[in-house]
Scaffold this motif. Structure first.
Motif, PDB file in Angstrom:
ATOM      1  N   ALA A  63       0.825  -1.211   0.000  1.00  0.00           N
ATOM      2  CA  ALA A  63       0.000   0.000   0.000  1.00  0.00           C
ATOM      3  C   ALA A  63       0.859   1.260   0.000  1.00  0.00           C
ATOM      4  O   ALA A  63       0.493   2.280  -0.593  1.00  0.00           O
ATOM      5  CB  ALA A  63      -0.937   0.008   1.206  1.00  0.00           C
ATOM      6  N   LYS A  64       2.009   1.187   0.664  1.00  0.00           N
ATOM      7  CA  LYS A  64       2.911   2.332   0.705  1.00  0.00           C
ATOM      8  C   LYS A  64       3.399   2.705  -0.692  1.00  0.00           C
ATOM      9  O   LYS A  64       3.638   3.881  -0.984  1.00  0.00           O
ATOM     10  CB  LYS A  64       4.099   1.995   1.615  1.00  0.00           C
ATOM     11  CG  LYS A  64       5.144   3.073   1.736  1.00  0.00           C
ATOM     12  CD  LYS A  64       4.621   4.290   2.468  1.00  0.00           C
ATOM     13  CE  LYS A  64       5.740   5.320   2.669  1.00  0.00           C
ATOM     14  NZ  LYS A  64       5.196   6.601   3.160  1.00  0.00           N
ATOM     15  N   GLY A  65       3.555   1.672  -1.555  1.00  0.00           N
ATOM     16  CA  GLY A  65       4.054   1.911  -2.909  1.00  0.00           C
ATOM     17  C   GLY A  65       5.328   1.150  -3.209  1.00  0.00           C
ATOM     18  O   GLY A  65       5.909   1.297  -4.283  1.00  0.00           O
ATOM     19  N   LEU A  66       5.775   0.370  -2.222  1.00  0.00           N
ATOM     20  CA  LEU A  66       6.993  -0.429  -2.428  1.00  0.00           C
ATOM     21  C   LEU A  66       6.688  -1.621  -3.315  1.00  0.00           C
ATOM     22  O   LEU A  66       5.557  -2.108  -3.354  1.00  0.00           O
ATOM     23  CB  LEU A  66       7.534  -0.887  -1.063  1.00  0.00           C
ATOM     24  CG  LEU A  66       8.031   0.285  -0.200  1.00  0.00           C
ATOM     25  CD1 LEU A  66       7.871  -0.023   1.268  1.00  0.00           C
ATOM     26  CD2 LEU A  66       9.460   0.650  -0.547  1.00  0.00           C
ATOM     27  N   LYS A  67       7.714  -2.076  -4.014  1.00  0.00           N
ATOM     28  CA  LYS A  67       7.543  -3.176  -4.987  1.00  0.00           C
ATOM     29  C   LYS A  67       8.277  -4.418  -4.493  1.00  0.00           C
ATOM     30  O   LYS A  67       9.466  -4.365  -4.192  1.00  0.00           O
ATOM     31  CB  LYS A  67       8.093  -2.714  -6.338  1.00  0.00           C
ATOM     32  CG  LYS A  67       8.022  -3.745  -7.427  1.00  0.00           C
ATOM     33  CD  LYS A  67       8.116  -3.110  -8.805  1.00  0.00           C
ATOM     34  CE  LYS A  67       9.505  -2.562  -9.092  1.00  0.00           C
ATOM     35  NZ  LYS A  67       9.577  -1.990 -10.458  1.00  0.00           N
ATOM     36  N   LEU A 121       8.470   2.405   8.569  1.00  0.00           N
ATOM     37  CA  LEU A 121       7.229   1.617   8.655  1.00  0.00           C
ATOM     38  C   LEU A 121       7.347   0.528   9.721  1.00  0.00           C
ATOM     39  O   LEU A 121       6.373   0.184  10.378  1.00  0.00           O
ATOM     40  CB  LEU A 121       6.897   0.968   7.311  1.00  0.00           C
ATOM     41  CG  LEU A 121       6.544   1.873   6.132  1.00  0.00           C
ATOM     42  CD1 LEU A 121       6.278   1.031   4.891  1.00  0.00           C
ATOM     43  CD2 LEU A 121       5.336   2.746   6.434  1.00  0.00           C
ATOM     44  N   VAL A 122       8.558  -0.028   9.882  1.00  0.00           N
ATOM     45  CA  VAL A 122       8.800  -1.126  10.835  1.00  0.00           C
ATOM     46  C   VAL A 122       8.783  -0.602  12.272  1.00  0.00           C
ATOM     47  O   VAL A 122       8.218  -1.231  13.162  1.00  0.00           O
ATOM     48  CB  VAL A 122      10.142  -1.826  10.505  1.00  0.00           C
ATOM     49  CG1 VAL A 122      10.648  -2.661  11.680  1.00  0.00           C
ATOM     50  CG2 VAL A 122       9.977  -2.699   9.255  1.00  0.00           C
ATOM     51  N   GLY A 123       9.380   0.551  12.517  1.00  0.00           N
ATOM     52  CA  GLY A 123       9.376   1.142  13.855  1.00  0.00           C
ATOM     53  C   GLY A 123      10.542   0.706  14.720  1.00  0.00           C
ATOM     54  O   GLY A 123      11.384  -0.096  14.313  1.00  0.00           O
TER      55      GLY A 123
END
Ligand code: GDP
Ligand code: MG
Length: 149
Positions: A27-31, A87-89
């Motif tokens: 969803a973020k846009g990563l592939k 995103l992982v934190g």
């Protein structure tokens, strides 16, 4: 474009949150450019966590990441390494910000759900440990033209 190494650790697999985690990265846009569902050998764990082998927590870390199957992946995108770390934190899920994967889905450092590379050098090193160059695929996401300026 950058590539980063991501691994859903055994607790993430056993708790059935693999799909949720992949969805967040998508969803973020990563592939997604490589993935393997596997159990880590002791040799790979020593290599992957070379910087931690002398630490007091290493025996428990090794037992943890070898306790069941993991999903190893390579994700690609602009600034992918820093973006995935965000995103992982934070390492300790108890302190990780809400909205992050660890902040939303974990309780303590010893079971923190996911690994992600922290720098370009470690990303290249970790991808090389877990994947052969020919296992990384090349394709275009249909939304790439609107994800980037
Ligand atoms: P990361 O880059 O955020 O994953 O954190 P580090 O590179 O500092 O540590 C690697 C991994 O070792 C962490 O993700 C944890 O799984 C584990 N770890 C780090 N510190 C501790 C600790 O104090 N206790 C335990 N049990 N595990 C730890
Ligand atoms: Mg680290």
């Amino acid at each position: 474009m950058e590539r980063t190494f991501v691994m859903i650790k055994p607790d993430g697999v056993q708790r059935g949150i693999v799909g949720t985690i992949i969805s967040r990265l998508e969803a973020k846009g990563l592939k997604l450019v490589a993935a393997q569902f596997t159990t880590l050998s002791e040799e790979k764990v020593m290599e992957h966590y070379a910087e931690h082998v002398e630490k007091p927590f290493f025996p428990s870390l090794k037992a943890y990441v070898m306790s069941g199957p993991v999903l190893t992946m390579v994700w690609e995108g602009g600034d992918a390494i820093a973006i995935v770390r965000r995103l992982v934190g934070a390492t300790n899920p108890a302190e990780a910000a809400p909205g992050t994967i660890r902040g939303d889905m974990g309780m303590e450092t010893g079971k923190n759900v996911i690994h992600a590379s922290d720098a370009p050098e470690s990303a290249a090193r970790e991808i090389g440990i877990h994947f052969a160059e020919e296992e990384l695929v090349t394709y275009t996401r249909i939304d790439e033209s609107v994800l980037y300026e």
